[in-house]
Design a protein around this motif. Structure first.
Motif, PDB file in Angstrom:
ATOM      1  N   SER A   1      -6.784   7.763  -0.938  1.00 36.93           N
ATOM      2  CA  SER A   1      -6.195   8.326   0.322  1.00 36.93           C
ATOM      3  C   SER A   1      -6.041   9.504   0.799  1.00 36.93           C
ATOM      4  O   SER A   1      -5.675  10.378  -0.123  1.00 36.93           O
ATOM      5  CB  SER A   1      -4.373   8.251   0.353  1.00 36.93           C
ATOM      6  N   GLN A   2      -6.053  10.537   1.774  1.00 37.66           N
ATOM      7  CA  GLN A   2      -6.626  11.938   1.968  1.00 37.66           C
ATOM      8  C   GLN A   2      -5.867  12.588   3.013  1.00 37.66           C
ATOM      9  O   GLN A   2      -5.548  13.597   2.812  1.00 37.66           O
ATOM     10  CB  GLN A   2      -7.810  12.168   2.689  1.00 37.66           C
TER      11      GLN A   2
ATOM     12  N   VAL B   1       0.045   7.323   5.013  1.00 35.67           N
ATOM     13  CA  VAL B   1      -0.951   7.704   4.298  1.00 35.67           C
ATOM     14  C   VAL B   1      -1.692   6.830   5.288  1.00 35.67           C
ATOM     15  O   VAL B   1      -1.826   5.546   5.859  1.00 35.67           O
ATOM     16  CB  VAL B   1      -0.845   6.974   3.193  1.00 35.67           C
ATOM     17  N   ASN B   2      -2.999   8.077   5.221  1.00 34.94           N
ATOM     18  CA  ASN B   2      -4.056   7.148   6.026  1.00 34.94           C
ATOM     19  C   ASN B   2      -5.004   6.264   4.967  1.00 34.94           C
ATOM     20  O   ASN B   2      -5.223   6.656   3.462  1.00 34.94           O
ATOM     21  CB  ASN B   2      -5.384   8.557   6.392  1.00 34.94           C
ATOM     22  N   LYS B   3      -6.033   5.573   5.302  1.00 36.66           N
ATOM     23  CA  LYS B   3      -6.741   4.783   4.649  1.00 36.66           C
ATOM     24  C   LYS B   3      -8.175   4.732   5.449  1.00 36.66           C
ATOM     25  O   LYS B   3      -7.969   4.426   6.403  1.00 36.66           O
ATOM     26  CB  LYS B   3      -6.122   3.362   4.075  1.00 36.66           C
TER      27      LYS B   3
ATOM     28  N   ASN C   1      -3.482   3.520  -3.061  1.00 38.51           N
ATOM     29  CA  ASN C   1      -4.797   4.444  -2.565  1.00 38.51           C
ATOM     30  C   ASN C   1      -5.208   5.308  -2.822  1.00 38.51           C
ATOM     31  O   ASN C   1      -4.944   6.566  -1.991  1.00 38.51           O
ATOM     32  CB  ASN C   1      -5.151   3.793  -1.280  1.00 38.51           C
TER      33      ASN C   1
ATOM     34  N   GLU D   1       1.275  -1.441  -0.428  1.00 38.65           N
ATOM     35  CA  GLU D   1       0.113   0.150   0.164  1.00 38.65           C
ATOM     36  C   GLU D   1       0.886   1.526   0.222  1.00 38.65           C
ATOM     37  O   GLU D   1       0.681   2.170  -0.992  1.00 38.65           O
ATOM     38  CB  GLU D   1      -0.684  -0.166   1.218  1.00 38.65           C
TER      39      GLU D   1
ATOM     40  N   TYR E   1       1.943   5.884  -2.945  1.00 38.79           N
ATOM     41  CA  TYR E   1       0.489   4.689  -2.527  1.00 38.79           C
ATOM     42  C   TYR E   1      -0.406   4.646  -3.227  1.00 38.79           C
ATOM     43  O   TYR E   1      -0.176   5.069  -4.299  1.00 38.79           O
ATOM     44  CB  TYR E   1       0.202   6.349  -1.281  1.00 38.79           C
TER      45      TYR E   1
END
Lengths: 109, 112
Positions: free
Chosen positions: A30-31, A90-92, A27, A3, A25
């Motif tokens: 991701s934000q 990274v956020n998911k 995804n 990821e 990354y």
């Protein structure tokens, strides 16, 4: 595919050098993006958040490229004390922070 | 200012033994996490809790259970330790998904 992917290094640079790390990354949704620093056998600590417009904190500059899904960290005028492992985060799906395996930086005199 | 406190810092277990890793934060954060870190693997999420009363599996939950006892405390339990669970375990907390995560000092666990 992982990821979050980082070049593990090590990057061996002399004091005063400029060094850059990239992180990709997978995804696209991701934000939130961060760079953390981890010293040997210690807990990770936030180095800086990465914003869409990019951000700078002293000798450190972080950039985000959403189209290509990568994040970069630039360190100018490297110091011996910058030697550490740099983790891309990274956020998911909201609250799940996903960490890269880290890039090792060694700054030598 | 304690931040995130983990206990114990070091532990050696025999295969099949059980233990609970304790974590407490004093920052009134909603979210708490348990990660394990292995050489070359980075931090991998075991479980997380978005808020008091909720828990969700992360990337590597097998062999672990968690309890969000209250807003401050989030414990990780190994019911029957295996050598593959030898690792460094980190607890972390954050206010939300887009804010800084603060880590405890880690627990170095060896299962023999």
């Amino acid at each position: 595919r992982k990821e979050v992917e980082q070049d593990p290094g090590p990057f061996n640079v002399p004091e005063g050098a400029t060094v850059a790390f990239n992180c990709t990354y997978s995804n696209s949704a991701s934000q939130s993006f961060f760079w953390y620093r981890q010293d040997c056998r210690k807990e990770p600590k936030l180095l800086m958040s990465v914003y869409s417009s990019g951000n700078e904190d002293g000798r450190f500059t972080a950039q985000l490229n959403r189209a290509s899904q990568y994040i970069s960290l630039l360190i100018r005028d490297s110091k011996l004390s910058d030697s550490a492992t740099y983790l891309c985060v990274v956020n998911k799906y909201g609250n799940k922070l996903v960490f890269g395996a880290g890039t090792i930086l060694r700054v030598k005199s | 200012n304690a931040g995130v406190t983990q206990t114990p810092k070091f532990q050696v277990l025999k295969t099949g033994q059980s233990m609970t890793l304790q974590c407490a934060q004093d920052m009134n954060h909603n979210s708490m996490y348990w990660y394990r870190q292995d050489p070359g693997m980075g931090l991998r999420l075991i479980y997380y809790s978005a808020s008091e009363g909720t828990t969700d599996k992360g990337e590597v939950p097998n062999g672990y259970n968690v309890s969000r006892l209250n807003k401050r405390e989030f414990s990780l339990r190994l019911e029957s330790a295996a050598p593959s669970q030898t690792s460094v375990y980190f607890c972390a907390s954050s206010e939300g998904w887009n804010t800084e995560a603060f880590f405890g000092q880690g627990t170095r666990l060896t299962v023999v």
